[in-house]
Write an enzyme that holds these catalytic residues in place. Structure first.
Site, PDB file in Angstrom:
ATOM      1  N   SER A 136       0.095 -10.145  -0.280  1.00  0.00           N
ATOM      2  CA  SER A 136      -0.777 -11.176  -0.316  1.00  0.00           C
ATOM      3  C   SER A 136      -0.044 -12.381  -1.164  1.00  0.00           C
ATOM      4  CB  SER A 136      -2.133 -11.023  -0.839  1.00  0.00           C
ATOM      5  OG  SER A 136      -2.717  -9.796   0.100  1.00  0.00           O
ATOM      6  N   THR A 191      -0.063 -21.657  20.445  1.00  0.00           N
ATOM      7  CA  THR A 191      -1.083 -21.154  20.988  1.00  0.00           C
ATOM      8  C   THR A 191      -2.069 -20.145  19.746  1.00  0.00           C
ATOM      9  OG1 THR A 191      -2.340 -20.031  22.576  1.00  0.00           O
ATOM     10  CG2 THR A 191       0.079 -19.301  22.366  1.00  0.00           C
ATOM     11  N   GLN A 192      -3.419 -20.279  19.805  1.00  0.00           N
ATOM     12  CA  GLN A 192      -4.014 -19.421  19.353  1.00  0.00           C
ATOM     13  C   GLN A 192      -3.992 -17.967  19.868  1.00  0.00           C
ATOM     14  OE1 GLN A 192      -8.089 -20.803  18.330  1.00  0.00           O
ATOM     15  NE2 GLN A 192      -6.965 -22.829  17.663  1.00  0.00           N
ATOM     16  N   THR A 238       3.076  -9.476  14.703  1.00  0.00           N
ATOM     17  CA  THR A 238       1.949 -10.070  14.035  1.00  0.00           C
ATOM     18  C   THR A 238       1.039  -9.061  13.679  1.00  0.00           C
ATOM     19  OG1 THR A 238       0.409 -11.615  14.225  1.00  0.00           O
ATOM     20  CG2 THR A 238       0.632 -10.411  16.065  1.00  0.00           C
ATOM     21  N   ASP A 293       1.742  -7.021  -4.554  1.00  0.00           N
ATOM     22  CA  ASP A 293       0.862  -6.929  -3.264  1.00  0.00           C
ATOM     23  C   ASP A 293       1.258  -8.125  -2.507  1.00  0.00           C
ATOM     24  OD1 ASP A 293      -2.500  -6.024  -2.703  1.00  0.00           O
ATOM     25  OD2 ASP A 293      -1.252  -7.707  -1.752  1.00  0.00           O
ATOM     26  N   THR A 330       0.926  -1.018   0.052  1.00  0.00           N
ATOM     27  CA  THR A 330      -0.106  -0.027   0.227  1.00  0.00           C
ATOM     28  C   THR A 330       1.093   1.142  -0.100  1.00  0.00           C
ATOM     29  OG1 THR A 330      -1.713  -1.104   1.009  1.00  0.00           O
ATOM     30  CG2 THR A 330      -1.833   1.224   1.429  1.00  0.00           C
ATOM     31  N   THR A 390       1.628  -4.625   4.249  1.00  0.00           N
ATOM     32  CA  THR A 390       1.456  -5.034   5.764  1.00  0.00           C
ATOM     33  C   THR A 390       0.984  -6.588   5.916  1.00  0.00           C
ATOM     34  OG1 THR A 390      -0.554  -4.146   5.654  1.00  0.00           O
ATOM     35  CG2 THR A 390       1.078  -2.754   6.284  1.00  0.00           C
TER      36      THR A 390
HETATM   37  N1  ASP Z   1      -2.542  -5.551   0.472  1.00  0.00           N
HETATM   38  C1  ASP Z   1      -1.590  -4.912   1.013  1.00  0.00           C
HETATM   39  C2  ASP Z   1      -0.173  -5.668   0.857  1.00  0.00           C
HETATM   40  O1  ASP Z   1       0.107  -6.544   1.895  1.00  0.00           O
HETATM   41  C3  ASP Z   1      -1.893  -4.235   2.215  1.00  0.00           C
HETATM   42  C4  ASP Z   1      -0.943  -3.434   2.797  1.00  0.00           C
HETATM   43  O2  ASP Z   1       0.221  -3.083   2.128  1.00  0.00           O
HETATM   44  O3  ASP Z   1      -1.099  -2.815   3.940  1.00  0.00           O
HETATM   45  O4  ASP Z   1       0.315  -5.588  -0.051  1.00  0.00           O
END
Ligand code: ASP
Length: 343
Positions: free
Chosen positions: A59, A278-279, A166, A57, A13, A89
């Site tokens: 993800s 642990t969760q 985290t 990104d 982002t 993030t």
């Molecule tokens: N979807 C974005 C990523 O992780 C979210 C971010 O950067 O905050 O690349």
């Protein structure tokens, strides 16, 4: 001598802007980030950049990206005093965790950051994150050593150990937390380093050793009410996995039903590495506390202590990449290798 920092821009982002046609966020290049943050020119620091192509990104982050990152750091290690990694993030805690295990003998800062709002928008958190991140990555003590020779995440005024962090908020500027480890530094009027918590190398002239082979045959089983033996078997006893992180309740507890413990036993007999994490966000696994935890211990499950799932994954990838010997991996899993558990 002037400090030097390499900014490695992977995407996320922080470097995105709205596509006027589709209305979605898309990445723009590093020169535009620099234009948005002219303050970077005010530092008495040489700043160079390396941009991933394509930008991603987070993800879409894969272990191959971690290898790429580790190799860039290795190839430029002697040229710079510190490294800033601009990263999305969403998986930042996974990447920072993995890198902490892959960069052995690190004596320089590798500080990840990103932002919740793109750097071009008026209320962005990206500017402050980037500026302070550069300051931390270039900071040295009075002996000329790096102030924070660790892989960390800087976000919203806090410097956190990477393998303790985290992401816990999809909304707030303080998106990251590390409940089982105090911040390594906090930025106010000045940056206050928590020197008692920051890890220092035994020898500052240690050579960096970069691990480029990871074994990713790890599954994660999140225990939950209503879990069925069929689903559990498909995760824990899959012949293609070598290890399974079992995310349990509270202090490491799970069901005491015979089918559950039988499946764990079966996976153990198949030679799988089973790790209890642990969760809960804070606190530790203690399999001696309740019968439900003790049951797991008796059937061969190891305690992850207070490790995060993100760090457990990186630690397993890294240890399994180093050796085919599961017994060695199990022994190393219980050791504190780079600050990832409180031991
Ligand atoms: N979807 C974005 C990523 O992780 C979210 C971010 O950067 O905050 O690349």
């Amino acid at each position: 001598m002037k400090s030097s920092v390499l900014i490695i821009y992977t995407g996320g982002t922080i470097g995105m802007k709205e596509d006027p046609v589709e209305g979605t966020l898309k990445p723009f290049d590093f020169s535009q980030i620099k234009e948005e943050v002219p303050e970077l020119n005010k530092f008495n620091v040489r700043i160079d950049s390396f941009t991933f192509d394509p930008l991603i990104d987070s993800s879409d982050v894969e272990p191959s990206i971690w290898v790429q990152l580790a190799e860039i750091i290795r190839d430029h290690y002697e040229e710079y005093d510190g490294f800033v990694v601009l990263h999305g993030t969403d998986t930042m805690a996974y990447s920072a965790s993995a890198l902490s295990f892959m960069l052995e003998g690190l004596t320089k800062p590798v500080v990840f950051t990103g932002s919740q709002l793109p750097i071009g928008v008026p209320r962005t958190d990206g500017k402050e994150n980037l500026i302070s991140d550069v300051e931390i990555a270039s900071a040295k003590d009075f002996e000329g050593h790096a102030r924070v020779p660790e892989v960390c995440i800087y976000f919203d005024s806090q410097l956190l150990r990477g393998n303790r962090s985290t992401k816990y908020s999809a909304e707030a500027f303080n998106a990251f937390t590390s409940p089982n480890c105090p911040p390594l530094a906090e930025a106010g009027i000045s940056i206050r380093y928590n020197t008692d918590v920051i890890r220092k190398p035994v020898y500052w002239d240690t050579m960096l050793r970069v691990q480029t082979h990871l074994d990713t045959r790890v599954a994660i089983l999140k225990v939950h009410p209503g879990m069925t033996p069929q689903v559990m078997r498909s995760v824990i006893a899959d012949p293609l996995t070598r290890a399974c992180i079992i995310e349990t309740y509270g202090s490491g507890n799970a069901l005491t039903k015979p089918w559950f413990l039988d499946l764990i036993k079966e996976a153990d007999h198949m030679g799988k590495i089973l790790l209890n994490v642990t969760q809960c966000k804070s606190g530790t696994v203690n399999m001696d506390l309740y019968a439900t935890g003790a049951g797991l211990k008796h059937v061969g499950v190891l305690s992850g202590a207070d490790i995060t799932t993100e760090a457990a994954l990186g630690k397993l990838f890294s240890l399994m990449g180093r050796s085919d010997n599961n017994q060695w991996v199990k022994t190393m899993l219980e050791k504190n290798l780079c600050g990832e558990i409180s031991k």
